[in-house]
Design an enzyme around this catalytic site. Structure first.
Site, PDB file in Angstrom:
ATOM      1  CG  ASP A 152      -1.882  -1.191   1.139  1.00 16.64           C
ATOM      2  OD1 ASP A 152      -2.123  -1.841   0.247  1.00 16.64           O
ATOM      3  OD2 ASP A 152      -1.796  -1.938   2.393  1.00 16.64           O
TER       4      ASP A 152
ATOM      5  N   GLY B 134      -4.517  -4.289  -4.434  1.00 14.15           N
ATOM      6  CA  GLY B 134      -5.381  -3.415  -4.858  1.00 14.15           C
ATOM      7  C   GLY B 134      -4.572  -2.311  -5.328  1.00 14.15           C
ATOM      8  CG  HIS B 135      -1.691  -1.729  -7.757  1.00 16.93           C
ATOM      9  ND1 HIS B 135      -0.757  -2.072  -8.645  1.00 16.93           N
ATOM     10  CD2 HIS B 135      -1.254  -2.000  -6.436  1.00 16.93           C
ATOM     11  CE1 HIS B 135      -0.088  -2.693  -7.940  1.00 16.93           C
ATOM     12  NE2 HIS B 135      -0.238  -2.604  -6.746  1.00 16.93           N
TER      13      HIS B 135
ATOM     14  CE  LYS C 168       3.111  -2.423  -4.621  1.00 16.23           C
ATOM     15  NZ  LYS C 168       2.738  -2.210  -3.348  1.00 16.23           N
TER      16      LYS C 168
ATOM     17  CD  GLN D 259       0.769  -8.908  -2.295  1.00 13.12           C
ATOM     18  OE1 GLN D 259       1.418  -9.539  -2.987  1.00 13.12           O
ATOM     19  NE2 GLN D 259      -0.524  -8.570  -2.788  1.00 13.12           N
TER      20      GLN D 259
HETATM   21  P1  IMP Z   1      -2.504 -12.803   1.846  1.00 12.15           P
HETATM   22  O1  IMP Z   1      -1.781 -12.201   0.853  1.00 12.15           O
HETATM   23  O2  IMP Z   1      -3.986 -12.435   1.559  1.00 12.15           O
HETATM   24  O3  IMP Z   1      -2.179 -14.399   2.046  1.00 12.15           O
HETATM   25  O4  IMP Z   1      -2.211 -12.136   3.297  1.00 12.15           O
HETATM   26  C1  IMP Z   1      -1.077 -12.284   3.802  1.00 12.15           C
HETATM   27  C2  IMP Z   1      -0.673 -10.837   4.694  1.00 12.15           C
HETATM   28  O5  IMP Z   1      -0.310  -9.912   3.617  1.00 12.15           O
HETATM   29  C3  IMP Z   1      -1.838 -10.026   5.489  1.00 12.15           C
HETATM   30  O6  IMP Z   1      -1.194  -9.521   6.246  1.00 12.15           O
HETATM   31  C4  IMP Z   1      -2.646  -9.216   4.414  1.00 12.15           C
HETATM   32  O7  IMP Z   1      -3.179  -8.075   5.058  1.00 12.15           O
HETATM   33  C5  IMP Z   1      -1.214  -8.702   3.717  1.00 12.15           C
HETATM   34  N1  IMP Z   1      -1.463  -8.199   2.269  1.00 12.15           N
HETATM   35  C6  IMP Z   1      -1.821  -9.036   1.267  1.00 12.15           C
HETATM   36  N2  IMP Z   1      -1.807  -7.933   0.195  1.00 12.15           N
HETATM   37  C7  IMP Z   1      -1.583  -6.935   0.572  1.00 12.15           C
HETATM   38  C8  IMP Z   1      -1.793  -5.901  -0.164  1.00 12.15           C
HETATM   39  O8  IMP Z   1      -1.816  -5.495  -1.222  1.00 12.15           O
HETATM   40  N3  IMP Z   1      -1.397  -4.793   0.656  1.00 12.15           N
HETATM   41  C9  IMP Z   1      -0.952  -4.706   1.986  1.00 12.15           C
HETATM   42  N4  IMP Z   1      -1.270  -5.819   2.748  1.00 12.15           N
HETATM   43  C10 IMP Z   1      -1.245  -7.021   1.756  1.00 12.15           C
END
Ligand code: IMP
Length: 431
Positions: free
Chosen positions: A13, A40-41, A16, A224
């Site tokens: 977040d 989510g962009h 990007k 991420q």
């Molecule tokens: P997962 O990727 O859904 O398995 O989540 C694993 C961890 O990564 C969790 O703490 C999510 O909140 C975090 N996470 C996954 N995608 C994002 C993102 O795009 N932005 C911020 N945190 C993320």
């Protein structure tokens, strides 16, 4: 022409999407290398806001090709929704969007297993986005995953799904007492998806290789952030892929020798969604203020993001792992009006001062951040487009960040819109 990689330097977040969108003006291809619809962009044009989860934001630039690489795990439903939205906005996807035949698919059972597992973990839950990402990567590495190429042959697909679903049903029922899944219904659903995504599917590593040979400029986009990397992040509170620079090579089939620029995206403060250690987290009023001013709510799940000061110890670590050539600082405008800004420059670990980032959670949970304080600024900087026009205090803060990391700042975002950006800031900010 080379490959430029855009990487989140914190916990995701960082903004990007906006930087990729800006850079898309000067590149030929944007290629996404890992993650899935957990990302989510958010892109803002005028009063319009769009969120992309899978398709690179370069799709909104005519002439730019977009690739979803083999390292991405694809939820066909989410992808089709997104393609529909892009078309409704008047943009072409035909001959512009390319999906790797080797990418793995998110299946309904991945979400079910994840949901059941998170529920069972209770207080120890990771706090995932619930998009089935972890279980899909588990199947990939267990060599039981279903890939895009498997959709081509209905019999192969059915056979593979039967094996996978029987196993998942046993786990769902035996371990979690959850509902069962039906092989035929899922096979039918995915055969229908195949008809719709088939025109976009290709061998993307060959495609990118040919383009690079022909002199194309590729922008590789990570999802991420580096501190969520499954190897280098705060394991187990991480995502299940490699947002760091190596993920670009394995997730696209691009050789490291082609990478000439690695841009670290750094939000001017820190945020984290989900569980896990966050040394500079602010629980009180200041954290709340950053959240509301920065609109810090998850683009995918809507969850409030945890907010805190910039952590330079963590950033120096992710800069080392990724080899950032330059930094893009985002959301600087959110700090406007904060009387005193802090940045963590070392940790106190059991009475000892260190600048080493301990990615092992047991230690990281106990560190006490040691801060350097900076005077804030009150002037509205939204839309400032030159480094020299920023208030002195903002320049001092940015120069300290650049000096500490020993990486120049090339870009500064001073508002959510495209034109609210300082480009080519580097010469003025290198200390
Ligand atoms: P997962 O990727 O859904 O398995 O989540 C694993 C961890 O990564 C969790 O703490 C999510 O909140 C975090 N996470 C996954 N995608 C994002 C993102 O795009 N932005 C911020 N945190 C993320």
């Amino acid at each position: 022409m080379p490959v430029t990689v855009v990487i989140g330097s914190q916990w995701g977040d960082e903004g990007k999407g906006k930087i990729v969108d800006l850079l898309s003006r000067e590149i030929d291809v944007v290629a996404r290398y890992q993650g899935g619809a957990n990302a989510g962009h958010t892109i803002m044009w005028g009063d319009k806001t769009f969120v992309l989860h899978l398709v690179p934001s370069g799709i909104f630039h005519d002439g730019v090709k977009c690739v979803i690489g083999n390292g991405v795990v694809i939820d066909p439903g989410a992808l089709l929704d997104e393609i529909g939205m892009i078309k409704r906005l008047g943009y072409d996807v035909d001959d512009r969007l390319f999906i790797s035949h080797n990418a793995h698919l998110i299946m309904p059972y991945h979400k079910k297993v994840e949901e059941a597992r998170e529920r069972a973990r209770d207080a120890g839950a990771i706090g995932t986005t619930g998009r089935g990402i972890g279980p899909a990567y588990v199947d990939k590495f267990a060599r039981t995953g279903i890939r895009v190429v498997d959709l081509l042959d209905r019999d192969v697909l059915r056979k593979k799904l039967k094996v996978a679903i029987e196993e998942k049903n046993a786990i769902l029922k035996g371990v979690y007492g959850a509902d069962q899944l039906n092989v035929d219904a899922i096979t039918e659903e995915y055969v229908e998806f195949d008809k719709l995504i088939d025109p976009f599917v290709t061998d993307t590593s060959q495609y990118l290789g040919q383009l690079l040979k022909g002199g194309a400029h590729v922008l590789a986009e990570g999802a991420q952030g580096s501190l969520l990397d499954v190897d280098f992040g705060t394991y187990p509170f991480v995502t299940s892929s490699h947002p760091t620079v190596g993920g670009c090579c394995t997730g696209l089939g691009i050789p490291p020798t082609e990478i000439k620029r690695v841009i670290g995206i750094v939000k001017a403060y820190s945020t984290r969604v989900g569980n896990g250690p966050f040394p500079t987290e602010l629980d009180g009023e200041t954290g709340e203020e950053l959240r509301s001013k920065g609109g810090e709510f998850g683009a995918t799940t809507g969850r409030p993001r945890r907010c805190g000061w910039l952590d330079l110890v963590a950033l120096r670590y992710t800069s080392m792992i990724n080899g950032f050539t330059d930094l893009a600082i985002t959301k600087l405008d959110v700090l406007t009006g904060t009387p005193q800004i802090k940045a963590c420059t070392s940790y106190d670990v059991a009475g000892k001062r260190t600048e080493r980032f301990p990615s092992e959670v047991q230690t990281l949970e106990k560190v006490e951040p040691i801060y350097e304080s900076f005077e804030g600024w009150g002037e509205d900087i939204t839309g400032v487009t030159s480094f020299d026009d920023l208030p002195d205090c903002a320049r001092t803060y940015l120069s300290a960040v650049s000096d500490y990391l020993d990486v120049p700042i090339s870009t500064i975002s001073t508002g959510p819109k495209r034109n609210q950006t300082i480009l080519n800031a580097a010469p003025a900010t290198v200390g």
